[in-house]
Design a protein around this motif. Structure first.
Motif, PDB file in Angstrom:
ATOM      1  N   ASP A  17      23.268  35.906  52.090  1.00  0.00           N
ATOM      2  CA  ASP A  17      24.570  35.253  52.282  1.00  0.00           C
ATOM      3  C   ASP A  17      25.585  36.146  52.984  1.00  0.00           C
ATOM      4  OD1 ASP A  17      24.681  36.895  49.995  1.00  0.00           O
ATOM      5  OD2 ASP A  17      26.265  35.678  49.090  1.00  0.00           O
ATOM      6  N   LEU A  18      25.322  37.448  53.029  1.00  0.00           N
ATOM      7  CA  LEU A  18      26.256  38.352  53.708  1.00  0.00           C
ATOM      8  C   LEU A  18      26.202  38.190  55.218  1.00  0.00           C
ATOM      9  CD1 LEU A  18      25.879  41.683  51.700  1.00  0.00           C
ATOM     10  CD2 LEU A  18      27.605  39.892  51.441  1.00  0.00           C
ATOM     11  N   THR A  19      25.108  37.680  55.732  1.00  0.00           N
ATOM     12  CA  THR A  19      24.985  37.537  57.181  1.00  0.00           C
ATOM     13  C   THR A  19      24.868  36.079  57.624  1.00  0.00           C
ATOM     14  OG1 THR A  19      22.601  37.906  57.020  1.00  0.00           O
ATOM     15  CG2 THR A  19      23.987  39.832  57.501  1.00  0.00           C
ATOM     16  N   ARG A  20      25.044  35.167  56.710  1.00  0.00           N
ATOM     17  CA  ARG A  20      24.963  33.736  57.058  1.00  0.00           C
ATOM     18  C   ARG A  20      26.118  33.349  57.985  1.00  0.00           C
ATOM     19  NH1 ARG A  20      24.121  31.375  51.869  1.00  0.00           N
ATOM     20  NH2 ARG A  20      22.077  32.301  52.033  1.00  0.00           N
ATOM     21  N   ASP A  21      27.308  33.833  57.682  1.00  0.00           N
ATOM     22  CA  ASP A  21      28.474  33.563  58.524  1.00  0.00           C
ATOM     23  C   ASP A  21      28.425  34.512  59.730  1.00  0.00           C
ATOM     24  OD1 ASP A  21      31.401  32.432  58.741  1.00  0.00           O
ATOM     25  OD2 ASP A  21      31.525  34.593  59.097  1.00  0.00           O
ATOM     26  N   ARG A  53      28.356  38.598  59.729  1.00  0.00           N
ATOM     27  CA  ARG A  53      27.189  39.266  60.311  1.00  0.00           C
ATOM     28  C   ARG A  53      27.654  40.316  61.316  1.00  0.00           C
ATOM     29  NH1 ARG A  53      24.839  35.543  63.493  1.00  0.00           N
ATOM     30  NH2 ARG A  53      24.294  34.344  61.659  1.00  0.00           N
ATOM     31  N   THR A  54      28.592  39.940  62.166  1.00  0.00           N
ATOM     32  CA  THR A  54      29.129  40.889  63.157  1.00  0.00           C
ATOM     33  C   THR A  54      29.791  42.072  62.462  1.00  0.00           C
ATOM     34  OG1 THR A  54      29.452  39.141  64.790  1.00  0.00           O
ATOM     35  CG2 THR A  54      30.733  41.149  65.085  1.00  0.00           C
ATOM     36  N   LEU A  64      29.621  47.806  60.802  1.00  0.00           N
ATOM     37  CA  LEU A  64      29.653  48.807  59.730  1.00  0.00           C
ATOM     38  C   LEU A  64      28.361  49.605  59.636  1.00  0.00           C
ATOM     39  CD1 LEU A  64      31.449  46.869  56.853  1.00  0.00           C
ATOM     40  CD2 LEU A  64      32.420  48.575  58.402  1.00  0.00           C
ATOM     41  N   THR A  65      27.233  48.947  59.902  1.00  0.00           N
ATOM     42  CA  THR A  65      25.955  49.650  59.812  1.00  0.00           C
ATOM     43  C   THR A  65      25.570  50.321  61.129  1.00  0.00           C
ATOM     44  OG1 THR A  65      24.726  47.612  60.253  1.00  0.00           O
ATOM     45  CG2 THR A  65      25.075  48.215  57.936  1.00  0.00           C
ATOM     46  N   THR A 112      25.222  45.423  68.845  1.00  0.00           N
ATOM     47  CA  THR A 112      26.507  44.786  68.536  1.00  0.00           C
ATOM     48  C   THR A 112      27.661  45.597  69.104  1.00  0.00           C
ATOM     49  OG1 THR A 112      25.619  43.791  66.522  1.00  0.00           O
ATOM     50  CG2 THR A 112      28.015  43.995  66.667  1.00  0.00           C
ATOM     51  N   LEU A 113      27.606  46.915  68.922  1.00  0.00           N
ATOM     52  CA  LEU A 113      28.679  47.765  69.446  1.00  0.00           C
ATOM     53  C   LEU A 113      28.778  47.645  70.963  1.00  0.00           C
ATOM     54  CD1 LEU A 113      28.189  50.970  67.243  1.00  0.00           C
ATOM     55  CD2 LEU A 113      29.816  49.094  66.905  1.00  0.00           C
ATOM     56  N   MET A 114      27.630  47.615  71.625  1.00  0.00           N
ATOM     57  CA  MET A 114      27.639  47.492  73.091  1.00  0.00           C
ATOM     58  C   MET A 114      28.194  46.133  73.530  1.00  0.00           C
ATOM     59  SD  MET A 114      24.148  49.408  74.233  1.00  0.00           S
ATOM     60  CE  MET A 114      24.508  49.312  75.973  1.00  0.00           C
TER      61      MET A 114
END
Length: 120
Positions: free
Chosen positions: A64-68, A72-73, A78-79, A84-86
């Motif tokens: 559920d942490l990455t469903r939205d 997810r972004t 954060l990780t 994503t950063l690029m």
């Protein structure tokens, strides 16, 4: 009056597996280690790795942490997900700052050369 409206269920507060994904994300943002001038680098690195490992573990164990897409972004940032950063940065300078913030938080000014090359 409003605090009662938004107060979470007391049984959920102590159980991270039941917390709303937004509160989990907020918790990680608030607990992100920050390097202070008097911080011992080795201690900071341990704290950073522990925090990042906890964040990655939460993402792996809670779908559920990455469903939205927005959460997810956020968790990808954060990780330190390089893709994503690029995608979110507009130029190499922004990517360098993102790398320094989320991938290499102990980067020193004198050692920035290889990181610049990586971002160009």
């Amino acid at each position: 009056l409003h605090s009662q409206l938004y107060a979470p269920d007391p049984g959920v507060i102590g159980d991270p597996s039941k917390r709303d994904p937004l509160f989990v994300a907020l918790g990680f943002l608030q607990s992100m280690p920050v390097m202070q001038p008097d911080t011992v680098v080795a201690d900071f690195v341990v704290d950073w790795k522990t925090w990042k490992d906890d964040c990655m573990a939460a993402v792996r164990t809670r779908a559920d942490l990455t469903r939205d897409p927005n959460l997810r972004t956020l968790f990808n940032i954060l990780t330190g997900d390089e893709g994503t950063l690029m995608n979110l940065t507009k130029n190499w300078r922004e990517l360098l700052v993102a790398h320094a913030s989320f991938l290499f938080p102990t980067m020193k000014k004198r050692d920035v050369g290889p990181y610049v090359t990586r971002c160009v």
